[in-house]
Write a protein that holds these residues in place. Structure first.
Motif, PDB file in Angstrom:
ATOM      1  N   THR A  43       0.804  -1.218   0.000  1.00 38.02           N
ATOM      2  CA  THR A  43       0.000   0.000   0.000  1.00 38.02           C
ATOM      3  C   THR A  43       0.836   1.267   0.000  1.00 38.02           C
ATOM      4  O   THR A  43       0.294   2.357  -0.147  1.00 38.02           O
ATOM      5  CB  THR A  43      -0.940   0.043   1.219  1.00 38.02           C
ATOM      6  OG1 THR A  43      -0.158  -0.081   2.405  1.00 38.02           O
ATOM      7  CG2 THR A  43      -1.972  -1.075   1.152  1.00 38.02           C
ATOM      8  N   LYS A  44       2.158   1.145   0.180  1.00 40.02           N
ATOM      9  CA  LYS A  44       3.009   2.329   0.146  1.00 40.02           C
ATOM     10  C   LYS A  44       4.423   1.962  -0.270  1.00 40.02           C
ATOM     11  O   LYS A  44       4.836   0.809  -0.177  1.00 40.02           O
ATOM     12  CB  LYS A  44       3.007   3.062   1.482  1.00 40.02           C
ATOM     13  CG  LYS A  44       3.540   2.263   2.640  1.00 40.02           C
ATOM     14  CD  LYS A  44       3.415   3.071   3.918  1.00 40.02           C
ATOM     15  CE  LYS A  44       3.832   2.212   5.106  1.00 40.02           C
ATOM     16  NZ  LYS A  44       3.691   2.915   6.363  1.00 40.02           N
ATOM     17  N   ILE A  45       5.138   2.972  -0.739  1.00 37.98           N
ATOM     18  CA  ILE A  45       6.527   2.784  -1.148  1.00 37.98           C
ATOM     19  C   ILE A  45       7.414   2.893   0.087  1.00 37.98           C
ATOM     20  O   ILE A  45       7.346   3.870   0.818  1.00 37.98           O
ATOM     21  CB  ILE A  45       6.940   3.836  -2.192  1.00 37.98           C
ATOM     22  CG1 ILE A  45       6.112   3.669  -3.469  1.00 37.98           C
ATOM     23  CG2 ILE A  45       8.436   3.744  -2.497  1.00 37.98           C
ATOM     24  CD1 ILE A  45       6.319   4.766  -4.498  1.00 37.98           C
ATOM     25  N   VAL A  46       8.236   1.865   0.294  1.00 38.84           N
ATOM     26  CA  VAL A  46       9.168   1.861   1.420  1.00 38.84           C
ATOM     27  C   VAL A  46      10.503   2.460   0.986  1.00 38.84           C
ATOM     28  O   VAL A  46      11.131   3.206   1.728  1.00 38.84           O
ATOM     29  CB  VAL A  46       9.388   0.421   1.943  1.00 38.84           C
ATOM     30  CG1 VAL A  46      10.446   0.387   3.031  1.00 38.84           C
ATOM     31  CG2 VAL A  46       8.088  -0.168   2.443  1.00 38.84           C
ATOM     32  N   HIS A  47      10.910   2.142  -0.242  1.00 39.39           N
ATOM     33  CA  HIS A  47      12.217   2.598  -0.719  1.00 39.39           C
ATOM     34  C   HIS A  47      12.217   2.698  -2.245  1.00 39.39           C
ATOM     35  O   HIS A  47      11.631   1.864  -2.928  1.00 39.39           O
ATOM     36  CB  HIS A  47      13.300   1.609  -0.279  1.00 39.39           C
ATOM     37  CG  HIS A  47      14.646   1.887  -0.863  1.00 39.39           C
ATOM     38  ND1 HIS A  47      15.441   2.899  -0.399  1.00 39.39           N
ATOM     39  CD2 HIS A  47      15.320   1.314  -1.880  1.00 39.39           C
ATOM     40  CE1 HIS A  47      16.565   2.917  -1.107  1.00 39.39           C
ATOM     41  NE2 HIS A  47      16.500   1.972  -2.009  1.00 39.39           N
ATOM     42  N   LYS A  62      -2.633  12.031 -14.255  1.00 41.39           N
ATOM     43  CA  LYS A  62      -1.252  11.547 -14.205  1.00 41.39           C
ATOM     44  C   LYS A  62      -0.625  11.829 -12.846  1.00 41.39           C
ATOM     45  O   LYS A  62      -0.836  12.889 -12.266  1.00 41.39           O
ATOM     46  CB  LYS A  62      -0.391  12.271 -15.240  1.00 41.39           C
ATOM     47  CG  LYS A  62      -0.484  11.773 -16.633  1.00 41.39           C
ATOM     48  CD  LYS A  62       0.390  12.614 -17.531  1.00 41.39           C
ATOM     49  CE  LYS A  62       1.425  11.763 -18.194  1.00 41.39           C
ATOM     50  NZ  LYS A  62       2.237  12.507 -19.173  1.00 41.39           N
ATOM     51  N   ILE A  63       0.170  10.853 -12.396  1.00 38.36           N
ATOM     52  CA  ILE A  63       0.992  11.061 -11.205  1.00 38.36           C
ATOM     53  C   ILE A  63       2.356  10.444 -11.478  1.00 38.36           C
ATOM     54  O   ILE A  63       2.455   9.408 -12.139  1.00 38.36           O
ATOM     55  CB  ILE A  63       0.352  10.454  -9.931  1.00 38.36           C
ATOM     56  CG1 ILE A  63       1.145  10.888  -8.687  1.00 38.36           C
ATOM     57  CG2 ILE A  63       0.228   8.951 -10.021  1.00 38.36           C
ATOM     58  CD1 ILE A  63       0.408  10.664  -7.389  1.00 38.36           C
ATOM     59  N   ALA A  64       3.384  11.110 -11.005  1.00 37.76           N
ATOM     60  CA  ALA A  64       4.745  10.597 -11.139  1.00 37.76           C
ATOM     61  C   ALA A  64       5.436  10.747  -9.790  1.00 37.76           C
ATOM     62  O   ALA A  64       5.255  11.738  -9.091  1.00 37.76           O
ATOM     63  CB  ALA A  64       5.504  11.360 -12.217  1.00 37.76           C
ATOM     64  N   VAL A  65       6.228   9.745  -9.452  1.00 32.22           N
ATOM     65  CA  VAL A  65       7.017   9.756  -8.227  1.00 32.22           C
ATOM     66  C   VAL A  65       8.441   9.455  -8.651  1.00 32.22           C
ATOM     67  O   VAL A  65       8.680   8.517  -9.403  1.00 32.22           O
ATOM     68  CB  VAL A  65       6.527   8.683  -7.228  1.00 32.22           C
ATOM     69  CG1 VAL A  65       7.311   8.743  -5.935  1.00 32.22           C
ATOM     70  CG2 VAL A  65       5.040   8.818  -6.970  1.00 32.22           C
ATOM     71  N   SER A  66       9.386  10.262  -8.172  1.00 30.96           N
ATOM     72  CA  SER A  66      10.766  10.029  -8.595  1.00 30.96           C
ATOM     73  C   SER A  66      11.757  10.358  -7.500  1.00 30.96           C
ATOM     74  O   SER A  66      11.444  11.053  -6.530  1.00 30.96           O
ATOM     75  CB  SER A  66      11.089  10.846  -9.845  1.00 30.96           C
ATOM     76  OG  SER A  66      11.126  12.216  -9.531  1.00 30.96           O
ATOM     77  N   ALA A  92      -5.904   9.399  -3.849  1.00 30.31           N
ATOM     78  CA  ALA A  92      -6.603   8.295  -4.514  1.00 30.31           C
ATOM     79  C   ALA A  92      -5.857   7.864  -5.770  1.00 30.31           C
ATOM     80  O   ALA A  92      -5.720   6.666  -6.042  1.00 30.31           O
ATOM     81  CB  ALA A  92      -8.032   8.700  -4.857  1.00 30.31           C
ATOM     82  N   LEU A  93      -5.356   8.828  -6.522  1.00 28.68           N
ATOM     83  CA  LEU A  93      -4.582   8.525  -7.730  1.00 28.68           C
ATOM     84  C   LEU A  93      -3.299   7.783  -7.368  1.00 28.68           C
ATOM     85  O   LEU A  93      -2.922   6.805  -8.018  1.00 28.68           O
ATOM     86  CB  LEU A  93      -4.273   9.819  -8.483  1.00 28.68           C
ATOM     87  CG  LEU A  93      -3.578   9.703  -9.827  1.00 28.68           C
ATOM     88  CD1 LEU A  93      -4.384   8.848 -10.802  1.00 28.68           C
ATOM     89  CD2 LEU A  93      -3.353  11.100 -10.418  1.00 28.68           C
ATOM     90  N   PHE A  94      -2.622   8.229  -6.315  1.00 29.25           N
ATOM     91  CA  PHE A  94      -1.405   7.562  -5.845  1.00 29.25           C
ATOM     92  C   PHE A  94      -1.708   6.123  -5.421  1.00 29.25           C
ATOM     93  O   PHE A  94      -0.969   5.196  -5.759  1.00 29.25           O
ATOM     94  CB  PHE A  94      -0.785   8.344  -4.683  1.00 29.25           C
ATOM     95  CG  PHE A  94       0.460   7.715  -4.134  1.00 29.25           C
ATOM     96  CD1 PHE A  94       1.659   7.804  -4.826  1.00 29.25           C
ATOM     97  CD2 PHE A  94       0.444   7.059  -2.914  1.00 29.25           C
ATOM     98  CE1 PHE A  94       2.813   7.229  -4.315  1.00 29.25           C
ATOM     99  CE2 PHE A  94       1.592   6.493  -2.403  1.00 29.25           C
ATOM    100  CZ  PHE A  94       2.784   6.576  -3.107  1.00 29.25           C
ATOM    101  N   ASN A  95      -2.819   5.920  -4.716  1.00 32.69           N
ATOM    102  CA  ASN A  95      -3.195   4.565  -4.286  1.00 32.69           C
ATOM    103  C   ASN A  95      -3.461   3.649  -5.479  1.00 32.69           C
ATOM    104  O   ASN A  95      -3.098   2.472  -5.467  1.00 32.69           O
ATOM    105  CB  ASN A  95      -4.406   4.618  -3.349  1.00 32.69           C
ATOM    106  CG  ASN A  95      -4.057   5.206  -2.004  1.00 32.69           C
ATOM    107  OD1 ASN A  95      -2.898   5.202  -1.573  1.00 32.69           O
ATOM    108  ND2 ASN A  95      -5.054   5.745  -1.320  1.00 32.69           N
ATOM    109  N   LYS A  96      -4.084   4.182  -6.521  1.00 36.12           N
ATOM    110  CA  LYS A  96      -4.301   3.396  -7.744  1.00 36.12           C
ATOM    111  C   LYS A  96      -2.959   3.037  -8.383  1.00 36.12           C
ATOM    112  O   LYS A  96      -2.774   1.928  -8.879  1.00 36.12           O
ATOM    113  CB  LYS A  96      -5.161   4.166  -8.748  1.00 36.12           C
ATOM    114  CG  LYS A  96      -6.609   4.273  -8.362  1.00 36.12           C
ATOM    115  CD  LYS A  96      -7.381   5.087  -9.399  1.00 36.12           C
ATOM    116  CE  LYS A  96      -8.808   5.310  -8.984  1.00 36.12           C
ATOM    117  NZ  LYS A  96      -9.544   6.119  -9.969  1.00 36.12           N
ATOM    118  N   ALA A  97      -2.026   3.990  -8.368  1.00 37.58           N
ATOM    119  CA  ALA A  97      -0.697   3.744  -8.939  1.00 37.58           C
ATOM    120  C   ALA A  97       0.019   2.638  -8.170  1.00 37.58           C
ATOM    121  O   ALA A  97       0.653   1.762  -8.773  1.00 37.58           O
ATOM    122  CB  ALA A  97       0.125   5.029  -8.921  1.00 37.58           C
TER     123      ALA A  97
END
Length: 114
Positions: A43-47, A62-66, A92-97
């Motif tokens: 459910t979440k990014i650890v690293h 659109k969502i981007a994580v970098s 919500a968009l992040f959770n879908k990603a």
């Protein structure tokens, strides 16, 4: 006869509605680079390794994580940089990603076992 006409009208309206429903387009795209580790619950990014990114688009959102340039995780939502996800739509968009990423990682793991 009135019942038959009502049933016929109802049947035609259902058929017409299902044709219109099927004509909607749905697009979903996930792109990743680098190593991205999710928690056990997926459910979440650890690293995220340095120089990693994840880009997700669904129906125009659109969502981007970098972690480009060795920075902490940065977010971009619909083309705008966001320091923290606070908007309900963005979360919500992040959770879908994350769900799409987890599915992609599970699929890759299953293929690697074959």
């Amino acid at each position: 006869m009135k019942k038959l006409a009502a049933v016929l009208v109802l049947s035609l309206s259902i058929a017409f509605a299902s044709c219109n429903y099927g004509s909607e387009t749905h697009t979903e795209t996930l792109s990743t680079s680098g190593k991205i580790v999710l928690d056990n619950t997926k459910t979440k990014i650890v690293h995220m390794d340095p120089e990693s990114f994840m880009s997700y688009e669904i129906d125009g959102d659109k969502i981007a994580v970098s972690t480009m340039n060795n920075s902490a995780m940065t977010y971009e939502v619909d083309g705008e940089e966001v320091k923290k996800l606070t908007n309900a739509h963005d979360i919500a968009l992040f959770n879908k990603a994350i769900k799409a990423l987890a599915k992609q990682q599970e699929s890759k793991a299953a293929k690697a076992k074959q």
